[in-house]
Scaffold this motif. Structure first.
Motif, PDB file in Angstrom:
ATOM      1  N   PHE A  27      42.701  43.933 -38.417  1.00  0.00           N
ATOM      2  CA  PHE A  27      41.488  43.133 -38.351  1.00  0.00           C
ATOM      3  C   PHE A  27      40.243  44.002 -38.213  1.00  0.00           C
ATOM      4  N   SER A  28      40.320  45.043 -37.432  1.00  0.00           N
ATOM      5  CA  SER A  28      39.141  45.832 -37.112  1.00  0.00           C
ATOM      6  C   SER A  28      38.588  46.614 -38.301  1.00  0.00           C
ATOM      7  N   ARG A  29      39.328  46.724 -39.389  1.00  0.00           N
ATOM      8  CA  ARG A  29      38.836  47.469 -40.541  1.00  0.00           C
ATOM      9  C   ARG A  29      37.988  46.613 -41.459  1.00  0.00           C
ATOM     10  N   TYR A  30      37.874  45.319 -41.156  1.00  0.00           N
ATOM     11  CA  TYR A  30      37.197  44.409 -42.070  1.00  0.00           C
ATOM     12  C   TYR A  30      35.846  43.936 -41.563  1.00  0.00           C
ATOM     13  N   LEU A  31      34.895  43.948 -42.475  1.00  0.00           N
ATOM     14  CA  LEU A  31      33.675  43.184 -42.301  1.00  0.00           C
ATOM     15  C   LEU A  31      34.075  41.712 -42.337  1.00  0.00           C
ATOM     16  N   ALA A  47      26.977  33.718 -41.828  1.00  0.00           N
ATOM     17  CA  ALA A  47      26.808  34.857 -40.925  1.00  0.00           C
ATOM     18  C   ALA A  47      27.861  35.907 -41.222  1.00  0.00           C
ATOM     19  N   ALA A  48      27.552  37.147 -40.854  1.00  0.00           N
ATOM     20  CA  ALA A  48      28.498  38.253 -41.016  1.00  0.00           C
ATOM     21  C   ALA A  48      28.381  39.188 -39.831  1.00  0.00           C
ATOM     22  N   ILE A  49      29.468  39.924 -39.589  1.00  0.00           N
ATOM     23  CA  ILE A  49      29.495  40.869 -38.482  1.00  0.00           C
ATOM     24  C   ILE A  49      30.245  42.111 -38.918  1.00  0.00           C
TER      25      ILE A  49
END
Length: 125
Positions: A27-31, A47-49
């Motif tokens: 999960f942490s590798r994805y925008l 929205a994006a993070i």
């Protein structure tokens, strides 16, 4: 796999908290982003993070009302929606992009590689 939850029927001015749980990938590798689609309309960016939560971007129509956040340890993306309006009625989708956050360049649907099935949000007046 991305699975959204938290949608529902609320009245104008109410709040909702959408969640998206990811599995099967790091999960942490994805925008990560939230996009929505109202009946008869194109899917639009909400929205994006960034991967590490250092960067966020919002559509103008949700600024000051919605907050996107993520917990990489729990593989979870959240959209806190306050002061909801009838115009916010739509199916909300969680999406992931194997790309770096670039301010002003996170809004295109084509950017995102993976999508959830969507959760319905209905706001009555």
């Amino acid at each position: 796999q991305l699975v959204e939850s938290g949608g529902g029927l609320v009245q104008a001015g109410d709040s909702l908290r959408l969640s998206c749980v990811a599995s099967g990938r790091t999960f942490s590798r994805y925008l990560m982003g939230w996009l929505r689609q109202a009946p008869g309309k194109e899917r639009e960016f909400v929205a994006a993070i960034s991967r590490g939560s250092g960067g966020t971007e919002y559509a103008d129509f949700v600024k000051g009302r919605f907050t996107i956040s993520r917990d990489n340890a729990k593989n979870t993306l959240v959209l806190q929606m306050n002061s909801l309006k009838p115009a916010d009625t739509a199916v909300y989708y969680c999406a992931a992009a194997d790309k770096y956050f670039s301010r002003g360049n996170n809004q295109a649907k084509s950017l995102y590689d993976y999508w959830g099935q969507g959760t319905q949000v209905t706001v009555s007046s």
